[in-house]
Each structure stands twice: as structure tokens, then as C-alpha cells.
Write an enzyme that holds these catalytic residues in place. Structure first.
Site, PDB file in Angstrom:
ATOM      1  N   ARG A  46       0.807  -1.219   0.000  1.00  0.00           N
ATOM      2  CA  ARG A  46       0.000   0.000   0.000  1.00  0.00           C
ATOM      3  C   ARG A  46       0.848   1.280   0.000  1.00  0.00           C
ATOM      4  O   ARG A  46       0.434   2.289  -0.548  1.00  0.00           O
ATOM      5  CB  ARG A  46      -0.946   0.000   1.200  1.00  0.00           C
ATOM      6  CG  ARG A  46      -2.182  -0.848   0.940  1.00  0.00           C
ATOM      7  CD  ARG A  46      -3.037  -0.957   2.161  1.00  0.00           C
ATOM      8  NE  ARG A  46      -2.274  -1.508   3.267  1.00  0.00           N
ATOM      9  CZ  ARG A  46      -2.779  -1.793   4.455  1.00  0.00           C
ATOM     10  NH1 ARG A  46      -4.043  -1.565   4.712  1.00  0.00           N
ATOM     11  NH2 ARG A  46      -2.035  -2.307   5.404  1.00  0.00           N
ATOM     12  N   ASP A 176       5.257 -24.231   2.285  1.00  0.00           N
ATOM     13  CA  ASP A 176       5.646 -24.561   3.655  1.00  0.00           C
ATOM     14  C   ASP A 176       7.151 -24.646   3.580  1.00  0.00           C
ATOM     15  O   ASP A 176       7.701 -25.609   3.055  1.00  0.00           O
ATOM     16  CB  ASP A 176       5.051 -25.917   4.071  1.00  0.00           C
ATOM     17  CG  ASP A 176       5.378 -26.208   5.525  1.00  0.00           C
ATOM     18  OD1 ASP A 176       6.564 -26.111   5.888  1.00  0.00           O
ATOM     19  OD2 ASP A 176       4.462 -26.511   6.296  1.00  0.00           O
ATOM     20  N   HIS A 177       7.820 -23.614   4.060  1.00  0.00           N
ATOM     21  CA  HIS A 177       9.245 -23.537   3.717  1.00  0.00           C
ATOM     22  C   HIS A 177      10.062 -24.670   4.332  1.00  0.00           C
ATOM     23  O   HIS A 177      11.162 -24.936   3.882  1.00  0.00           O
ATOM     24  CB  HIS A 177       9.820 -22.150   4.045  1.00  0.00           C
ATOM     25  CG  HIS A 177      10.120 -21.914   5.489  1.00  0.00           C
ATOM     26  ND1 HIS A 177       9.177 -21.606   6.416  1.00  0.00           N
ATOM     27  CD2 HIS A 177      11.291 -21.962   6.165  1.00  0.00           C
ATOM     28  CE1 HIS A 177       9.742 -21.445   7.594  1.00  0.00           C
ATOM     29  NE2 HIS A 177      11.026 -21.660   7.484  1.00  0.00           N
ATOM     30  N   LYS A 181      13.679 -27.095   2.831  1.00  0.00           N
ATOM     31  CA  LYS A 181      14.973 -27.303   3.499  1.00  0.00           C
ATOM     32  C   LYS A 181      15.591 -28.598   2.974  1.00  0.00           C
ATOM     33  O   LYS A 181      14.928 -29.630   2.925  1.00  0.00           O
ATOM     34  CB  LYS A 181      14.787 -27.373   5.018  1.00  0.00           C
ATOM     35  CG  LYS A 181      14.374 -26.029   5.630  1.00  0.00           C
ATOM     36  CD  LYS A 181      14.302 -26.129   7.134  1.00  0.00           C
ATOM     37  CE  LYS A 181      13.618 -24.911   7.745  1.00  0.00           C
ATOM     38  NZ  LYS A 181      14.440 -23.714   7.840  1.00  0.00           N
ATOM     39  N   GLU A 215      13.695 -22.301  18.819  1.00  0.00           N
ATOM     40  CA  GLU A 215      14.234 -21.002  18.405  1.00  0.00           C
ATOM     41  C   GLU A 215      14.699 -20.242  19.638  1.00  0.00           C
ATOM     42  O   GLU A 215      14.154 -20.425  20.729  1.00  0.00           O
ATOM     43  CB  GLU A 215      13.149 -20.182  17.701  1.00  0.00           C
ATOM     44  CG  GLU A 215      12.642 -20.838  16.433  1.00  0.00           C
ATOM     45  CD  GLU A 215      11.687 -19.922  15.679  1.00  0.00           C
ATOM     46  OE1 GLU A 215      12.167 -19.160  14.836  1.00  0.00           O
ATOM     47  OE2 GLU A 215      10.484 -19.960  15.958  1.00  0.00           O
ATOM     48  N   HIS A 239       4.620 -26.769   9.507  1.00  0.00           N
ATOM     49  CA  HIS A 239       5.998 -27.257   9.377  1.00  0.00           C
ATOM     50  C   HIS A 239       6.224 -28.619  10.054  1.00  0.00           C
ATOM     51  O   HIS A 239       6.756 -29.543   9.468  1.00  0.00           O
ATOM     52  CB  HIS A 239       6.994 -26.272   9.982  1.00  0.00           C
ATOM     53  CG  HIS A 239       6.881 -24.874   9.445  1.00  0.00           C
ATOM     54  ND1 HIS A 239       6.585 -24.602   8.131  1.00  0.00           N
ATOM     55  CD2 HIS A 239       7.044 -23.653  10.041  1.00  0.00           C
ATOM     56  CE1 HIS A 239       6.574 -23.289   7.949  1.00  0.00           C
ATOM     57  NE2 HIS A 239       6.846 -22.691   9.084  1.00  0.00           N
ATOM     58  N   LYS A 342      19.047 -22.569  19.128  1.00  0.00           N
ATOM     59  CA  LYS A 342      18.329 -22.675  17.851  1.00  0.00           C
ATOM     60  C   LYS A 342      18.682 -24.024  17.238  1.00  0.00           C
ATOM     61  O   LYS A 342      19.830 -24.275  16.882  1.00  0.00           O
ATOM     62  CB  LYS A 342      18.755 -21.532  16.919  1.00  0.00           C
ATOM     63  CG  LYS A 342      18.377 -21.754  15.459  1.00  0.00           C
ATOM     64  CD  LYS A 342      17.388 -20.726  14.954  1.00  0.00           C
ATOM     65  CE  LYS A 342      17.027 -20.971  13.494  1.00  0.00           C
ATOM     66  NZ  LYS A 342      15.627 -20.809  13.179  1.00  0.00           N
TER      67      LYS A 342
HETATM   68  C1  BG6 Z   1       7.889 -19.316  10.231  1.00  0.00           C
HETATM   69  C2  BG6 Z   1       7.209 -18.854  11.480  1.00  0.00           C
HETATM   70  O1  BG6 Z   1       6.994 -20.008   9.421  1.00  0.00           O
HETATM   71  O2  BG6 Z   1       8.983 -20.151  10.563  1.00  0.00           O
HETATM   72  C3  BG6 Z   1       8.197 -18.130  12.386  1.00  0.00           C
HETATM   73  O3  BG6 Z   1       6.134 -18.004  11.164  1.00  0.00           O
HETATM   74  C4  BG6 Z   1       9.415 -18.978  12.637  1.00  0.00           C
HETATM   75  O4  BG6 Z   1       7.588 -17.776  13.621  1.00  0.00           O
HETATM   76  C5  BG6 Z   1       9.985 -19.515  11.338  1.00  0.00           C
HETATM   77  O5  BG6 Z   1      10.384 -18.184  13.292  1.00  0.00           O
HETATM   78  C6  BG6 Z   1      11.069 -20.518  11.614  1.00  0.00           C
HETATM   79  O6  BG6 Z   1      11.702 -20.854  10.418  1.00  0.00           O
HETATM   80  P1  BG6 Z   1      13.162 -21.422  10.416  1.00  0.00           P
HETATM   81  O7  BG6 Z   1      13.413 -21.717   8.975  1.00  0.00           O
HETATM   82  O8  BG6 Z   1      14.060 -20.367  10.969  1.00  0.00           O
HETATM   83  O9  BG6 Z   1      13.159 -22.641  11.286  1.00  0.00           O
END
Ligand code: BG6
Length: 484
Positions: A46, A176-177, A181, A215, A239, A342
Site C-alpha cells: 500500500r 511450507d518452507h 529445506k 528457536e 511445518h 536454535k
Molecule cells: C515461520 C514462522 O513459518 O517459521 C516463524 O512463522 C518462525 O515464527 C519460522 O520463526 C522458523 O523458520 P526457520 O526456517 O528459521 O526454522
């Protein structure tokens, strides 16, 4: 190899995800020679920004999120030239669509068009409809939907229906990232390319599975989103259940998208539904209180938020899969903000022998798939202690760090996924029925927690979580990996 020329139109282009993940990912793929020179990234949001101002922001993002030794001035210039910006409220029909249309019209007809929705999910339907009305959705246009798709099954259905009116299912890429990985994809290779491993991949030899995404960060600047979501919706529904699917699924008929998704969805459908007793015994939720994160004093979640909240920053669950392969094997899932370290990993704990030949009871062998950081594998086995003539045992660990072993940089998950959408290759994206099955399984947990049927626990920032999560495992003679 290089993908076909594309126009990537990002909705939510001034947001954290775009700056932190998407732009750096495109940059890395440009640097790898996979992005053609006539590809374009068109940011929309925006804010009324000049293109040059947006390009400056993109440069800052690369400065922050690309490794200094990968930041090359000439490449950065080339990258910034690919970037355009259009000020637009995609959810409003009356917004100014003309600029986007004329920009897109500059491209040849065969240019692949990908719309990336990185906005609040309740806008996905309206943006799709507006794109359609403006005539911008071509037969081959793809749409990428960021997670979370909705906040529950009903809202996910609604979003999927709305988007589905304007995009065919095979052009819908639900991201879904975690699936992007490399080490998550490795689960497929490890299991189905090594029959020796697959032969012991069942309740007969496996005592338990732990899937952790820990994390150290807090909610950062995302409290407005996070407090409406919480760890269960933010990480587990998508995830961690996806990782669980890859660990537990049967061998798919092929590596085609539908074959893999069919195998995954069967796992989701076989998850034993949570009943009242299990909700109490097998789910733990918590919030962090003030403590230390990487040696720095940090406030608690409620202090950060400045108000009371019923949102969890910690989840631990014991899931079970009702099928012959997995009957009786607990799948412990946990994720949280502000934990000690982490680390995302899968820990397969193999059964120890029931009777011992040796002076001591052999311990379980552990196979640890390290998703991140320090991507790799370790396998601990009992061996004979050479200083003992009575067959005392000692643990030996086989350990491989992938990036050292193969001398490669482990790419960020988004790099692969962004270009897979251009390639029209959906295997690492989620099909609609998977989203629905996952929401269905977490629904009773969300409901019980919302009704405070399971108490909210506390854990100190910088710890490994609430003691209730330890007790949940102890009740079955198990411990979390860090205590093994
Ligand atoms: C995201 C979440 O999908 O994944 C975040 O919304 C989280 O809250 C992140 O920090 C974690 O991703 P990664 O790749 O760092 O484990």
C-alpha cells in the site's frame, strides 16, 4: 539450471518476509545463474513508494541478510534492476491497478507470471478476485500462498475456495518452507534410497521419534500476528506435521507431486485424534518469562506484549499414528520461541535390546537428522570399551556435517521453492487436502486450549521449556534429546 523468464508479483512486498527471505533468496539464485536476465520482481504494497526507494530498501535487505562474502556490488546492481514497485492495495477493487497492468503488459506473452501472497491470509480471496477482474490471471499464472492458510479448518476452506475460483488447483502453490529445506528432503532420500534403514523404520525397532524446532528469538516485531496465532498454528499445523509426514509416510509410488502428497495425507489422516484424556496428558503449552537469550537479558512474552494473553509460545505434543508400521510409537513434537538453542532436528530413538549379554544394559541407538543449523546426521551406537576386559560398552557416534562433507553452501529453503513455482513443480508444496487434514487434527487441541482445559505453563527464556513437557515424557520413561 536457468528457469524460464518470469514476472514475480509479490503482495506484501514491504513486509518482513519479503525483506528477510524472498529478496535474498532471489539474489542467491541470480548469483547461481538460475534467474534469466529478463526476469522481474514486482513488489506491491500500500505504501506510496518510488521505485528507487523500494530498490534502496531491497539493497538494505541484501546487506543484512546476504552473507558479506556473497554480496557483490555488480550482481547487486543487476538484481536491483530486476526490481520494480507498484503501490497497490491488492484487496481493493478500486485501488490503482493500472500501473501493475501496464508493467505486466511490457512482458512478452510467454513470460511466466507468479503471484506471491505474503499478506494476511484473509486477503487472499479478495486479491485473487481482483487479479481476475483486472484480467491479469493468465491460463498459466501461478499463485503462491504463504502459510498459515487460515486460522482453522473453516477459514482454510473459505480461503481455498475463494482462491480456487480464480486459480486451478495445479496452479496453487501453498508454501511450507520446511519442505524446501535440504535436510527435510533428505528424509526421503535416507529412507527410500537405503533399504537397510527402511528395514528398521517401524515400531518393531523404533522406540520413539522426536521432532523439535527450537528457536532462541522471541516474537520480535511480529507480536500483532503472533499473538493471534501462537506456536501451534504458526509451526505445528504446518511445518512440524509436514516433517512428521515425511518421517512416517509409506514409500510413494514416485516422486511426482501427487504421489508424494497422497503418501503424506495418509499419515495426517492416520494421526490418532486427541481425546479428552490425551489432551490433558499429551499436550503442553507454555509462555516464556523473563530470562536470558544468548547471554542477554530478555523480557517475558507478556511483558513484551504489554497485556495478558492466552497465546502459547511453547508447544509439546505426543502424537500417535494408527497404522501397522507405527502402532504404539510416540511422535513427540515440540517447538517454541526463546529456548536455549536454535535447533531443528529429528531424533529417531531405536529400541535397546530387551535382555543384555553385557555387564550393563545397552542404551538406545540414536539417529539424529539435523535439519538446521549444522545440517547433518549423527548416529550413536554402542561399542566395546577397549579399556575393559569384561565387555563394558561405550557410545561411539558417527557424525557427518553435510556442508563440510560436500563442500557446498546449504541454501535457504525459499531459494528452491520460489523457483519451483516458476518451474511449475509442486512436489514441495502442500495440496489442499493436506492443509485440511492438518487443521482437522489440531482442532481439538486449539479448542481445549482456548477453553483453558489445559493449563498454560511457564518457562524461563533461555531454558529448554516448562517442566511439564519433561514430565509428559517421563510418564513413559522417555526424555528429551538434550537430556539423553
Ligand atoms: C515461520 C514462522 O513459518 O517459521 C516463524 O512463522 C518462525 O515464527 C519460522 O520463526 C522458523 O523458520 P526457520 O526456517 O528459521 O526454522
Amino acid at each position: 539450471q536457468q528457469v524460464k523468464p518470469f514476472d514475480y508479483i509479490i503482495f506484501g512486498a514491504t513486509g518482513d518476509l519479503t525483506m528477510r527471505k524472498l529478496l535474498p533468496a532471489f539474489y542467491y539464485r541470480l548469483s547461481a545463474g538460475q534467474v534469466p536476465h529478463n526476469a522481474r520482481i514486482i513488489g506491491t504494497a500500500r505504501s506510496p513508494l518510488e521505485r528507487s526507494v523500494y530498490q534502496d530498501r531491497a539493497r538494505d535487505a541484501l546487506k543484512r541478510f546476504v552473507q558479506p562474502h556473497d554480496f557483490h556490488e555488480d550482481l547487486v546492481e543487476q538484481f536491483l534492476n530486476m526490481i520494480h514497485y507498484v503501490s497497490l492495495d491488492g484487496s481493493k477493487a478500486e485501488s490503482n491497478w493500472e500501473n501493475l497492468r501496464s508493467l505486466l503488459n511490457e512482458s512478452p506473452q510467454e513470460q511466466i507470471r507468479v503471484f506471491y501472497f505474503a499478506t494476511a491470509p484473509n486477503l487472499y480471496g479478495a486479491i485473487s478476485e481482483n487479479l481476475h477482474k483486472e484480467g491479469l490471471v493468465t491460463e498459466e499464472s501461478r499463485v503462491v500462498l504463504e502459510k498459515p492458510i487460515g486460522i482453522d479448518l473453516a477459514s482454510a476452506d473459505q480461503i481455498n475456495n475463494e482462491v480456487g475460483r480464480f486459480f486451478k488447483e495445479n496452479n496453487v502453490f501453498r508454501i511450507d518452507h520446511y519442505l524446501g529445506k535440504e535436510t527435510v528432503q533428505d528424509v526421503i532420500a535416507l529412507r527410500f534410497a537405503n533399504p537397510a534403514l527402511e528395514a528398521v523404520w517401524s515400531a518393531k525397532y523404533i522406540q520413539s521419534v522426536q521432532i523439535t524446532a527450537a528457536e532462541t528469538v522471541g516474537v520480535e516485531g511480529r507480536a500483532a500476528y503472533y499473538d493471534h496465532s501462537g506456536a501451534l498454528r504458526d509451526m505445528v499445523q504446518n511445518h512440524l506435521l509436514q516433517v512428521l509426514c515425511l518421517v512416517a509416510m509409506e514409500q510413494p509410488a514416485s516422486l511426482e507431486a501427487d504421489a508424494v502428497r497422497d503418501a503424506k495425507v495418509k499419515v495426517l489422516q492416520s494421526l490418532r485424534p486427541m481425546d479428552e484424556t490425551r489432551l490433558k496428558n499429551d499436550t503442553v503449552r507454555g509462555q516464556y518469562t523473563a530470562g536470558q537469550s544468548n547471554g542477554i537479558a530478555v523480557p517475558g512474552y507478556l511483558q513484551e506484549l504489554g497485556e495478558s494473553s492466552n497465546t502459547e509460545t511453547y508447544v509439546a505434543l505426543r502424537a500417535e499414528i494408527d497404522n501397522p508400521r507405527w502402532n504404539g510409537v510416540p511422535f513427540y513434537i515440540r517447538t517454541a520461541k526463546r529456548l536455549k538453542q536454535k535447533v531443528s532436528e529429528i531424533v529417531i530413538r531405536f529400541k535397546a535390546p530387551e535382555t543384555s549379554l553385557f555387564p550393563q544394559q545397552p542404551r538406545s541407538s540414536l539417529l539424529v537428522i539435523r535439519i538446521q543449523p549444522d545440517e547433518g546426521l549423527s548416529w550413536s551406537l554402542e561399542t566395546k570399551n577397549p579399556l575393559d576386559d569384561n565387555f563394558a560398552l561405550q557410545k561411539a557416534t558417527l557424525d557427518v556435517n553435510f556442508s563440510k562433507a560436500f563442500d557446498v553452501r546449504y541454501p535457504d529453503a525459499y531459494e528452491r521453492l520460489l523457483l519451483d513455482a516458476v518451474r511449475g513443480y509442486p512436489v514441495l508444496f502442500i495440496r489442499r487436502d493436506e492443509v485440511e487434514a492438518a487443521w482437522r487434527w489440531v482442532a481439538p487441541i486449539m479448542e481445549a486450549w482456548a477453553n483453558n482445559e489445559v493449563p498454560m505453563t511457564e518457562y524461563k527464556a533461555g531454558s529448554w521449556g516448562p517442566k511439564q513437557a519433561e514430565e509428559m515424557l517421563a510418564a513413559r520413561g522417555d526424555v528429551w534429546h538434550e537430556d539423553m
